[in-house]
Enzyme design. Structure first.
Site, PDB file in Angstrom:
ATOM      1  N   ASP A  51      60.819  31.535  18.174  1.00  0.00           N
ATOM      2  CA  ASP A  51      59.546  31.622  17.450  1.00  0.00           C
ATOM      3  C   ASP A  51      59.419  30.786  16.170  1.00  0.00           C
ATOM      4  O   ASP A  51      58.974  29.659  16.202  1.00  0.00           O
ATOM      5  CB  ASP A  51      59.245  33.097  17.135  1.00  0.00           C
ATOM      6  CG  ASP A  51      59.073  33.927  18.399  1.00  0.00           C
ATOM      7  OD1 ASP A  51      59.531  33.472  19.467  1.00  0.00           O
ATOM      8  OD2 ASP A  51      58.484  35.014  18.340  1.00  0.00           O
ATOM      9  N   GLU A  54      65.990  45.759  17.192  1.00  0.00           N
ATOM     10  CA  GLU A  54      65.706  44.399  17.676  1.00  0.00           C
ATOM     11  C   GLU A  54      66.584  43.354  16.974  1.00  0.00           C
ATOM     12  O   GLU A  54      67.071  42.404  17.577  1.00  0.00           O
ATOM     13  CB  GLU A  54      64.225  44.087  17.416  1.00  0.00           C
ATOM     14  CG  GLU A  54      63.750  42.757  17.983  1.00  0.00           C
ATOM     15  CD  GLU A  54      62.270  42.521  17.688  1.00  0.00           C
ATOM     16  OE1 GLU A  54      61.703  43.219  16.829  1.00  0.00           O
ATOM     17  OE2 GLU A  54      61.678  41.629  18.322  1.00  0.00           O
TER      18      GLU A  54
HETATM   19  C1  6A9 Z   1      53.034  40.187  20.726  1.00  0.00           C
HETATM   20  C2  6A9 Z   1      52.239  42.326  19.798  1.00  0.00           C
HETATM   21  C3  6A9 Z   1      52.384  45.980  19.952  1.00  0.00           C
HETATM   22  C4  6A9 Z   1      60.021  37.938  20.337  1.00  0.00           C
HETATM   23  O1  6A9 Z   1      61.762  40.297  23.241  1.00  0.00           O
HETATM   24  C5  6A9 Z   1      60.586  39.683  23.600  1.00  0.00           C
HETATM   25  C6  6A9 Z   1      60.287  38.510  22.694  1.00  0.00           C
HETATM   26  C7  6A9 Z   1      61.412  37.460  22.790  1.00  0.00           C
HETATM   27  O2  6A9 Z   1      61.363  36.849  24.041  1.00  0.00           O
HETATM   28  C8  6A9 Z   1      61.283  36.396  21.737  1.00  0.00           C
HETATM   29  O3  6A9 Z   1      62.402  35.547  21.803  1.00  0.00           O
HETATM   30  N1  6A9 Z   1      60.127  39.000  21.325  1.00  0.00           N
HETATM   31  C9  6A9 Z   1      61.204  37.013  20.370  1.00  0.00           C
HETATM   32  O4  6A9 Z   1      61.100  36.020  19.409  1.00  0.00           O
HETATM   33  C10 6A9 Z   1      58.997  39.959  21.202  1.00  0.00           C
HETATM   34  C11 6A9 Z   1      57.682  39.298  21.487  1.00  0.00           C
HETATM   35  C12 6A9 Z   1      56.522  40.190  21.433  1.00  0.00           C
HETATM   36  C13 6A9 Z   1      55.222  39.437  21.602  1.00  0.00           C
HETATM   37  C14 6A9 Z   1      54.074  40.355  21.773  1.00  0.00           C
HETATM   38  C15 6A9 Z   1      52.031  41.254  20.814  1.00  0.00           C
HETATM   39  C16 6A9 Z   1      51.964  43.665  20.346  1.00  0.00           C
HETATM   40  O5  6A9 Z   1      52.612  44.653  19.563  1.00  0.00           O
END
Ligand code: 6A9
Length: 750
Positions: A516, A719
């Site tokens: 990100d 996380e």
């Molecule tokens: C946005 C918000 C209720 C971010 O673990 C999943 C991902 C990874 O793949 C990524 O590498 N996470 C990491 O940087 C979480 C991404 C969540 C995006 C959703 C919407 C809703 O909140």
């Protein structure tokens, strides 16, 4: 003028499925395999939910009333704001058993799931749930805490009518609550039994909007409270209900056993025997056997008994249990963004992908209860070690989501329940954007495992036939990255789709990379060279070459992968493109900041090191170890930072609303990969092996200690972890790649 015959309009390319036989149609995924995985706890977004792996299933779930600060609260969908003290699976085998503990202030709930196929059962077998309700404050003479209210529901997504057993439910006399019929499983019945005195009420609804169920129940209860001043469902139903909610109330402590049996119409189906086997003392003893079985398999698969303290073992078990218990089944259509200048652009700025199923593990039940492509590769590193058939089934589903261009959408938001969790602006997927092809990490593990005879003959055969069919898709996937994400220079790559018009961000993000807000070129352009992607491409090319060799098919262009792999592992070329020759550190390359000129950006010791590309006698390896072990750069007592402390963007917000994410905090997936490399270099001959060993031991100890401490202090896996004090951050109950801590405990590396 060309007029297309009606109904024959061509599908836009981007939503055309990849034209080769689907993985999920392979014989290994039919028959017994398919049936054995039919029912499961495949609704990870709710605290407890059951469904079958079919688009329109009969679904079941649990709600309860929690008490906080003298107020009643309905619990159903996993929500951080519920502030449960802890919840999650302490044991789960991904197939027919799971044990979950939920602590909600003074209330302690245990939900156990068991599946069983016996003579007379319909397709997929029967299942049972044991709900145990206790309080840790029995001394409190608080009316609100003395009575427990559970709400167990069944809802038919295909709209079939559910029949209530009777208007006055008295489970002492008759355990039957409801019945119905479906084409997949035949006739079915739902039973409730308990040793304690239960009061049961119900309410029936007719609606296709199952994701609004919490609201429906709350409205019904609210009206009852206003009318009669009591917190009991109305004992009434809309016509032809497809949802039935049963309120089970009793004084705490109590236990309720719920049995679902199918195939009940057939003569000799032994309904009574089956219900009594799946409730009461018999259920308790079946569950105990399953618990023992889980513990034995855990030790056999991960071998940690001599390596761990008991409090660490608890966390290791929670890691694999939540990984397996978090597996979900989703069905629906992704929304694909269409560019502004496209002729496809009509009323909407997206088009829908084809309706598809996805069976996948999820990163976080309360926050991200859906599939993420690169997370999944890490999830499978755990899952294949537990159950390789589940692993193949999951990868197969993902590969079947590929379009004709070889693209797989990164984030899978399928179906209304999944959609209801995501703000609109985050829903659309971009066909120009990738995500690290981590499924190759798993495939490499599987190939390696076959070579080392880690699998049974059946397992090896299935892996091989899986790869035979997967080959064309993997090839297309590789080509998609190799063509659409390539850079200007031969052997260079960059993540496409970065926004070069943003002005309000400190540094334009690269969501496609998975990292990100990790700093990249401040002015996105085709001059960029991204080191991480280059290393992922090397992994992919190596893996493709190994598969080609395994399949020994000379029609397959092995040479091509061989030469790409050779090119990308050319150490001199890597260094020319990405190494700062004086510092001995690796960088991205692109247009940077104030003066906007081409230069190196951000120390990234990680990727070539993680890819084990650096020769074990190279001075550069020594430099990498310096960077890793230096606490003014990457090292902390809790794991390695995601960004060097020396970076100008270290712990900087990207916008007012965007706190630092990959700009300092400790992430388990990266730390796992680095440990894997340290482990590798500690075993290679060379001047640095001793040092690698020492750093490896320290880093491993720090990571385990910190995750275990946080788990016992807070009740959750997190996380990320704060780089200053090691405190859990971001989403809690993040049981995706943070669960890799178990592989770190087991020293099981890719
Ligand atoms: C946005 C918000 C209720 C971010 O673990 C999943 C991902 C990874 O793949 C990524 O590498 N996470 C990491 O940087 C979480 C991404 C969540 C995006 C959703 C919407 C809703 O909140």
């Amino acid at each position: 003028l060309i007029i297309r015959p009606a109904g024959k309009a061509q599908r836009p390319r981007v939503i055309t499925p990849f034209p080769s036989p689907k993985l999920m149609d392979l014989p290994q995924f039919q028959g017994e395999h398919k049936e054995s995985l039919y029912w499961g706890t495949y609704r990870p977004h709710v605290y407890f939910g059951i469904r079958a792996r079919t688009p329109r299933s009969l679904v079941a779930g649990l709600m309860w009333i929690g008490v906080k600060d003298g107020m009643y609260h309905m619990r159903h969908v996993c929500q951080d704001s519920d502030e449960l003290n802890t919840y999650g699976w302490t044991q789960h085998n991904g197939r027919d058993f799971g044990h979950q503990v939920l602590v909600d202030q003074g209330l302690k709930l245990t939900t156990s799931f068991l599946k069983s196929k016996s003579e007379g059962s319909g397709y997929g077998g029967d299942w049972a749930v044991q709900i145990d309700v206790q309080t840790d404050k029995p001394e409190l003479d608080n009316e609100m805490l003395r009575h427990g209210h559970l709400f167990f529901y069944l809802a038919d997504e295909s709209g079939h009518v559910l029949s209530l057993a009777g208007d006055n439910l008295d489970t002492d006399k008759n355990s039957l609550l409801a019945s119905g019929s479906r084409s997949d499983i035949g006739d079915w019945q739902l039973h409730l039994k308990s040793k304690e005195v239960l009061e049961v009420h119900y309410s029936g609804f007719r609606t296709p909007h199952i994701h609004n169920l919490s609201d429906l129940v709350q409205h019904n209860l609210g009206a009852q409270v206003r009318k009669f001043g009591q917190l009991l469902l109305s004992d009434s139903s809309e016509d032809s209900p497809n949802i039935l909610v049963f309120q089970i109330s009793a004084s705490i402590p109590f236990k309720a056993d719920i049995a679902f049996v199918s195939g009940t119409k057939v003569k000799m189906s032994k309904v009574k025997e089956r219900v009594s086997r799946l409730t009461g003392a018999s259920l308790t003893s079946l569950l105990q056997d399953k618990q023992t079985e889980f513990d034995v398999k855990f030790e056999q698969r991960f071998n940690v008994a001599d390596k761990l303290e008991p409090e660490s073992t608890i966390v290791g078990k929670a890691a694999i249990a939540n990984m397996l218990g978090g597996i979900g089944y989703f069905y629906g259509q992704s929304k694909i963004s269409i560019p502004e200048n496209s002729s496809l652009r009509g009323h909407d700025n997206f088009i829908s992908y084809w309706p598809a199923e996805l069976y996948t593990a999820v990163p976080s039940r309360p926050f991200f209860p859906r599939g993420f492509l690169w997370d999944e590769g890490f999830h499978q590193l755990l899952i294949w070690r537990w159950d390789v058939h589940i692993c193949l089934d999951i990868i197969g589903h993902w590969l079947d989501l590929m379009n004709i261009d070889g693209w797989i959408p990164r984030e899978q938001i399928l179906g209304s329940e999944a959609l209801s969790k995501v703000p609109e602006e985050f829903v659309a997927q971009y066909p120009s954007n990738g995500n690290p092809p981590t499924l190759f990490l798993v495939i490499r593990d599987l190939l390696d495992g076959m070579e080392k005879n880690k699998f049974t003959a059946t397992e090896s055969n299935r892996i091989t036939s899986f790869l035979e069919r997967a080959f064309v898709r993997l090839e297309a996937w590789f080509q998609w990255y190799n063509t659409t994400q390539k850079g200007k220079e031969m052997g260079s790559y960059y993540w496409h789709g970065r926004d070069n018009k943003v002005t309000r961000e400190l540094n334009p993000k690269t969501l496609s990379s998975g990292l990100d807000d990790y700093p990249r070129a401040s002015h996105p352009s085709d001059e960029e060279r991204h080191l991480d992607l280059r290393c992922w491409m090397l992994l992919a090319a190596n893996c493709m070459q190994s598969i080609t060799q395994l399949l020994k098919n000379d029609k397959k262009p092995e040479k091509e992968y061989g030469s790409t792999a050779k090119l990308l592992s050319d150490f001199d070329m890597l260094n020319q493109m990405h190494l700062h020759p004086l510092v001995g550190a690796y960088y991205d390359f692109g247009n940077h900041t104030e003066k906007v000129r081409l230069s190196w950006k951000e120390t990234r010791p990680f990727f070539p090191f993680m890819g084990k590309i650096i020769p074990s006698d190279s001075w550069i390896l020594g430099k990498q170890l310096d960077l890793i072990s230096n606490s003014t750069v990457f090292w902390t007592d809790y794991g390695l930072r995601s960004l060097s402390k020396t970076s100008s963007m270290y712990m900087k917000r990207n916008t007012e609303h965007d706190p630092p994410y990959w700009r300092g905090p400790i992430w388990m997936n990266m730390n796992y990969m680095i440990l894997s490399a340290l482990y590798h270099y500690s075993k290679e001959d060379g001047p640095y092996s001793d040092r690698a060993r020492v750093i490896y031991d320290d880093l491993r100890g720090n990571l385990i200690r910190n995750v275990v401490r946080n788990y016992h202090q807070t009740g959750f896996l997190w996380e990320q972890y704060d780089q200053k004090k090691g405190k859990g951050k971001g989403a809690r109950l993040f049981t995706g790649w943070t669960s890799l801590v178990l592989l770190i405990m087991a020293e099981a590396y890719t």
